[in-house]
Motif scaffolding. Structure first.
Motif, mmCIF file in Angstrom:
data_model
loop_
_atom_site.group_PDB
_atom_site.id
_atom_site.type_symbol
_atom_site.label_atom_id
_atom_site.label_comp_id
_atom_site.label_asym_id
_atom_site.label_seq_id
_atom_site.Cartn_x
_atom_site.Cartn_y
_atom_site.Cartn_z
ATOM 1 N N GLY A 205 11.274 13.073 -5.565
ATOM 2 C CA GLY A 205 12.381 12.195 -5.200
ATOM 3 C C GLY A 205 12.526 11.949 -3.710
ATOM 4 N N LEU A 206 11.547 12.363 -2.894
ATOM 5 C CA LEU A 206 11.655 12.162 -1.452
ATOM 6 C C LEU A 206 11.405 10.703 -1.079
ATOM 7 C CD1 LEU A 206 11.335 15.297 -1.626
ATOM 8 C CD2 LEU A 206 10.155 15.154 0.586
ATOM 9 N N THR A 207 12.130 10.229 -0.080
ATOM 10 C CA THR A 207 11.916 8.884 0.456
ATOM 11 C C THR A 207 10.679 8.878 1.340
ATOM 12 O OG1 THR A 207 13.237 9.313 2.426
ATOM 13 C CG2 THR A 207 14.399 8.477 0.465
ATOM 14 N N SER A 208 10.219 7.675 1.675
ATOM 15 C CA SER A 208 9.057 7.564 2.562
ATOM 16 C C SER A 208 9.327 8.227 3.914
ATOM 17 C CB SER A 208 8.684 6.088 2.769
ATOM 18 O OG SER A 208 8.182 5.539 1.585
ATOM 19 N N LYS A 209 10.565 8.069 4.410
ATOM 20 C CA LYS A 209 10.912 8.680 5.689
ATOM 21 C C LYS A 209 10.812 10.198 5.605
ATOM 22 C CE LYS A 209 14.599 8.942 9.160
ATOM 23 N NZ LYS A 209 15.980 8.511 9.519
ATOM 24 N N SER A 218 3.166 9.091 9.982
ATOM 25 C CA SER A 218 4.064 7.952 10.180
ATOM 26 C C SER A 218 4.474 7.343 8.845
ATOM 27 C CB SER A 218 3.377 6.884 11.042
ATOM 28 O OG SER A 218 2.346 6.258 10.309
ATOM 29 N N ILE A 219 5.582 6.603 8.865
ATOM 30 C CA ILE A 219 6.027 5.907 7.656
ATOM 31 C C ILE A 219 4.988 4.872 7.224
ATOM 32 C CG2 ILE A 219 7.747 4.308 6.721
ATOM 33 C CD1 ILE A 219 9.874 5.725 8.292
ATOM 34 N N THR A 221 1.816 5.147 7.511
ATOM 35 C CA THR A 221 0.749 5.885 6.814
ATOM 36 C C THR A 221 1.179 6.236 5.390
ATOM 37 O OG1 THR A 221 -0.053 6.816 8.901
ATOM 38 C CG2 THR A 221 -0.717 7.936 6.878
ATOM 39 N N VAL A 222 2.438 6.619 5.225
ATOM 40 C CA VAL A 222 2.967 6.896 3.885
ATOM 41 C C VAL A 222 2.873 5.637 3.018
ATOM 42 C CG1 VAL A 222 5.006 7.528 2.537
ATOM 43 C CG2 VAL A 222 4.508 8.728 4.671
ATOM 44 N N SER A 223 3.261 4.501 3.590
ATOM 45 C CA SER A 223 3.204 3.239 2.841
ATOM 46 C C SER A 223 1.774 2.903 2.428
ATOM 47 C CB SER A 223 3.779 2.098 3.683
ATOM 48 O OG SER A 223 5.148 2.323 3.963
ATOM 49 N N ARG A 224 0.837 3.170 3.337
ATOM 50 C CA ARG A 224 -0.573 2.905 3.019
ATOM 51 C C ARG A 224 -1.044 3.804 1.880
ATOM 52 N NH1 ARG A 224 -4.759 5.327 5.251
ATOM 53 N NH2 ARG A 224 -3.560 5.989 7.071
ATOM 54 N N HIS A 225 -0.644 5.081 1.929
ATOM 55 C CA HIS A 225 -1.015 6.000 0.851
ATOM 56 C C HIS A 225 -0.409 5.557 -0.483
ATOM 57 C CE1 HIS A 225 -3.232 8.808 3.205
ATOM 58 N NE2 HIS A 225 -2.196 9.289 3.892
ATOM 59 N N ARG A 226 0.832 5.092 -0.434
ATOM 60 C CA ARG A 226 1.483 4.613 -1.658
ATOM 61 C C ARG A 226 0.671 3.479 -2.300
ATOM 62 N NH1 ARG A 226 6.936 5.277 -3.051
ATOM 63 N NH2 ARG A 226 8.190 6.631 -1.706
ATOM 64 N N GLN A 227 0.248 2.523 -1.493
ATOM 65 C CA GLN A 227 -0.520 1.391 -2.013
ATOM 66 C C GLN A 227 -1.873 1.837 -2.554
ATOM 67 O OE1 GLN A 227 0.659 -1.720 -2.503
ATOM 68 N NE2 GLN A 227 2.568 -0.761 -1.843
ATOM 69 N N GLU A 228 -2.509 2.771 -1.871
ATOM 70 C CA GLU A 228 -3.798 3.296 -2.343
ATOM 71 C C GLU A 228 -3.637 3.993 -3.688
ATOM 72 O OE1 GLU A 228 -6.988 3.206 -1.192
ATOM 73 O OE2 GLU A 228 -6.309 1.705 0.248
ATOM 74 N N ILE A 229 -2.557 4.761 -3.826
ATOM 75 C CA ILE A 229 -2.296 5.484 -5.078
ATOM 76 C C ILE A 229 -2.105 4.501 -6.234
ATOM 77 C CG2 ILE A 229 -0.594 6.915 -6.279
ATOM 78 C CD1 ILE A 229 -0.133 8.305 -3.497
ATOM 79 N N LEU A 230 -1.293 3.463 -6.015
ATOM 80 C CA LEU A 230 -1.049 2.476 -7.069
ATOM 81 C C LEU A 230 -2.345 1.788 -7.479
ATOM 82 C CD1 LEU A 230 2.274 0.713 -5.915
ATOM 83 C CD2 LEU A 230 1.991 2.710 -7.398
#
Length: 251
Positions: A205-209, A218-219, A221-230
């Motif tokens: 339940g953690l936010t990207s921040k 960095s946020i 980098t988190v966003s990039r990982h999220r897209q890679e995972i999807l």
């Protein structure tokens, strides 16, 4: 969402290019399935994920199962051969669907030129006409679409278990004989260590921040990982990603 729902969604949301020689190639693979049934006394099921149709060929094993269709050809308006599924022990059927989901992701991450090298092999208990369970061998192959990386056909073979295999379920590389037990395959081929860390925190339940702060990244980098995972898990949102990853035992 159970495993069969996940499989259905992933099969049917693939990108099937329309202008392809599907009909001509389907005839070729139907002949292959028919010959497997004849030569190995197997029940062969060829499933077309593009049209949601299955073609079933009944070899002599159908007599052991007391399905009175030896030599026949069947056509089903679904990729799920429920007539066969109802003969499989419920525990083994649930395991079979999870194994196929794992194998789907495994094959999707192989180079297209290497995909035909791999098949799945597992042990099942199947019910005969006297309601007794007998040991059976299940094998599965995926076939790519003619012009892209989409997995188009699935061929399942059911036959007597003539000899034991060293594990409940194995991925076989027919080119070199290498065997990999399902559940022990290299999961990092699907998600990297960092991507699994990010997804585990998303699942909590953690936010990207917060994820960025926890992992000291960095946020962006988190966003990039999220897209890679999807993309790697072939899903549309993080909730689905967590579900699929748990089914694949990645997190």
């Amino acid at each position: 969402m159970d495993t069969i729902d996940i499989l259905s969604k992933e099969f049917f949301t693939q990108d099937f290019a329309e202008e392809q020689p599907y009909s001509e190639l389907l005839g070729k693979y139907k002949d292959i399935a028919r010959n497997y049934a004849r030569m190995e006394s197997a029940v062969a099921v060829l499933s077309d994920m593009r049209t949601n149709m299955s073609y079933i060929y009944y070899g002599s094993f159908s007599r052991m199962l007391e399905i009175d269709k030896c030599g026949d050809e069947g056509k089903v308006s679904s990729i799920w051969e429920k007539e066969i599924f109802k003969l499989i022990h419920p525990d083994d059927l649930a395991g079979k669907h999870l194994q196929e989901l794992c194998f789907f992701h495994f094959v999707k991450h192989q180079p297209k030129s290497k995909r035909t090298d791999y098949y799945l092999i597992s042990k099942l208990r199947m019910k005969n006409g006297k309601n007794n369970y007998i040991s059976a061998l299940h094998r599965m192959f995926y076939v790519s679409a003619p012009s892209n990386d989409t997995l188009w056909l699935a061929l399942c073979l059911y036959s007597p278990l003539l000899f034991d295999i060293p594990a409940k379920c194995l991925i076989i590389n027919s080119a070199n004989g290498q065997m990999t037990e399902i559940g022990k395959q290299d999961s990092t081929r699907i998600l990297s260590v960092r991507e699994k860390q990010v997804l585990s925190l998303i699942d909590k339940g953690l936010t990207s921040k917060k994820i960025a702060e926890t992992l000291s990244i960095s946020i962006n980098t988190v966003s990039r990982h999220r897209q890679e995972i999807l993309g790697k898990l072939q899903v549309k949102n993080s909730i689905e990603a967590c579900r699929v990853a748990k089914d694949l035992k990645l997190i």
